[in-house]
Design an enzyme around this catalytic site. Structure first.
Site, PDB file in Angstrom:
ATOM      1  N   SER A 270       0.840  -1.192   0.000  1.00 60.30           N
ATOM      2  CA  SER A 270       0.000   0.000   0.000  1.00 60.30           C
ATOM      3  C   SER A 270       0.874   1.240   0.000  1.00 60.30           C
ATOM      4  O   SER A 270       2.026   1.213   0.442  1.00 60.30           O
ATOM      5  CB  SER A 270      -0.931   0.028   1.211  1.00 60.30           C
ATOM      6  OG  SER A 270      -0.196   0.218   2.401  1.00 60.30           O
ATOM      7  N   LYS A 271       0.304   2.330  -0.503  1.00 59.03           N
ATOM      8  CA  LYS A 271       1.015   3.604  -0.485  1.00 59.03           C
ATOM      9  C   LYS A 271       1.256   4.066   0.940  1.00 59.03           C
ATOM     10  O   LYS A 271       2.309   4.637   1.252  1.00 59.03           O
ATOM     11  CB  LYS A 271       0.208   4.657  -1.247  1.00 59.03           C
ATOM     12  CG  LYS A 271      -0.014   4.350  -2.712  1.00 59.03           C
ATOM     13  CD  LYS A 271      -1.014   5.334  -3.315  1.00 59.03           C
ATOM     14  CE  LYS A 271      -1.419   4.928  -4.714  1.00 59.03           C
ATOM     15  NZ  LYS A 271      -2.521   5.759  -5.242  1.00 59.03           N
TER      16      LYS A 271
END
Length: 306
Positions: A270-271
């Protein structure tokens, strides 16, 4: 003799609030190749309703990364921020059915109520499939007239779906969606939907007339998406989406929830966890063939292992 699948209309729908990582690359490649193998169409959507975090440079980065991977969308991207009127129409329809109500509790109000309920009951409060506590208040706690007055006075609010009323509105028949197993072209089986486990979900806010749940349903319908191919982390959320499709009179596409790309600790990339971006990998000398190999995709016969 088995018939070839009808042409798919697929989409890749990232949020332009950061750079793409390997998980995004996998989803984009699976969608693009499913469309190509069926003689269909691959579309790009920018989920940019969060106008404070989404920026043009990140959108350009997405376009650059897809081009580097060899993915060419069939049309310019649909930007959600340019279609708030579409979502407002859907909300208005649900409000006219009496299925949406304004709620005025802040996040801290909700957290406090959950803590108090857990202390009183002596056990954890009910939670949705993502692990978040369900909305702990009831629509009946305020009359519709009081809610309308507070909304008209400009108080901050969100619009919530009255889940009990929504379930009653669709009747007592089974609710399910078609889920394709194995490869996206595989045959679909009915997946039972249980939207009630999400409680009274948020569909819009005072300053943004939509949420993920609402916009994804409206966008898929308006773009004519026939095959939704996305990560397994969204499997349970599909229950809410199917319910909204039924309420709004929209077709339900075939879904395929693919495996997730995990980091070394077994967590989804995930970012927010600073997953290594495709740009960083490219700057370190990685090629599109290297990316395919890391994702378990055959460089010669683009058939992903699901």
């Amino acid at each position: 003799m088995p018939q070839p699948p009808l042409p798919f209309v697929c989409r890749f729908a990232p949020s332009p609030n950061g750079r793409l990582h390997l998980g995004h690359a996998f989803s984009a490649l699976v969608n693009a190749e499913a469309a190509a193998r069926t003689g269909g169409t691959f579309l790009l959507r920018m989920e940019d309703i969060d106008t404070t975090r989404c920026r043009p440079e990140f959108e350009q980065g997405i376009l650059d990364d897809l081009a580097w991977l060899g993915i060419v969308p069939a049309a310019p991207p649909r930007r959600q921020s340019e279609h708030f009127a579409d979502y407002a129409k859907a909300i208005a329809r649900l409000e006219a059915m009496g299925l949406v109500y304004p709620a005025f509790e802040s996040r801290s109000d909700i957290a406090r109520a959950v803590i108090e309920a857990e202390a009183k009951e002596g056990h954890p409060a009910p939670r949705d499939p993502d692990g978040a506590p369900l909305y702990p208040f009831q629509r009946s706690g305020l009359s519709d007239g009081e809610r309308a007055q507070r909304r008209a006075a400009g108080e901050p609010y969100v619009l919530r779906l009255d889940m009990a009323a929504a379930m009653e509105a669709i009747g007592s028949g089974p609710l399910f969606w078609p889920e394709a197993r194995d490869l996206p072209e595989g045959s679909a089986v009915p997946a039972p939907a249980d939207p009630a486990q999400w409680g009274d979900v948020v569909l819009a806010r005072r300053d943004v007339p939509t949420s993920y749940h609402l916009s994804v349903v409206v966008d898929d319908a308006l773009q004519g998406i026939t095959r939704v191919i996305r990560g397994m982390d969204l499997f349970h959320a599909t229950s809410v989406h199917v319910l909204l499709q039924r309420l709004l009179g929209l077709a339900t596409p075939v879904y395929h929830h693919h495996r997730l790309i995990l980091d070394g600790s077994g967590h989804k990339l995930s970012k927010s966890n600073s997953a290594t971006s495709l740009l960083a990998l490219r700057n370190c000398g990685a090629t599109p063939e290297d990316i395919r190999a890391r994702l378990g995709l055959d460089p010669l016969q683009p058939t992903p292992r699901m």
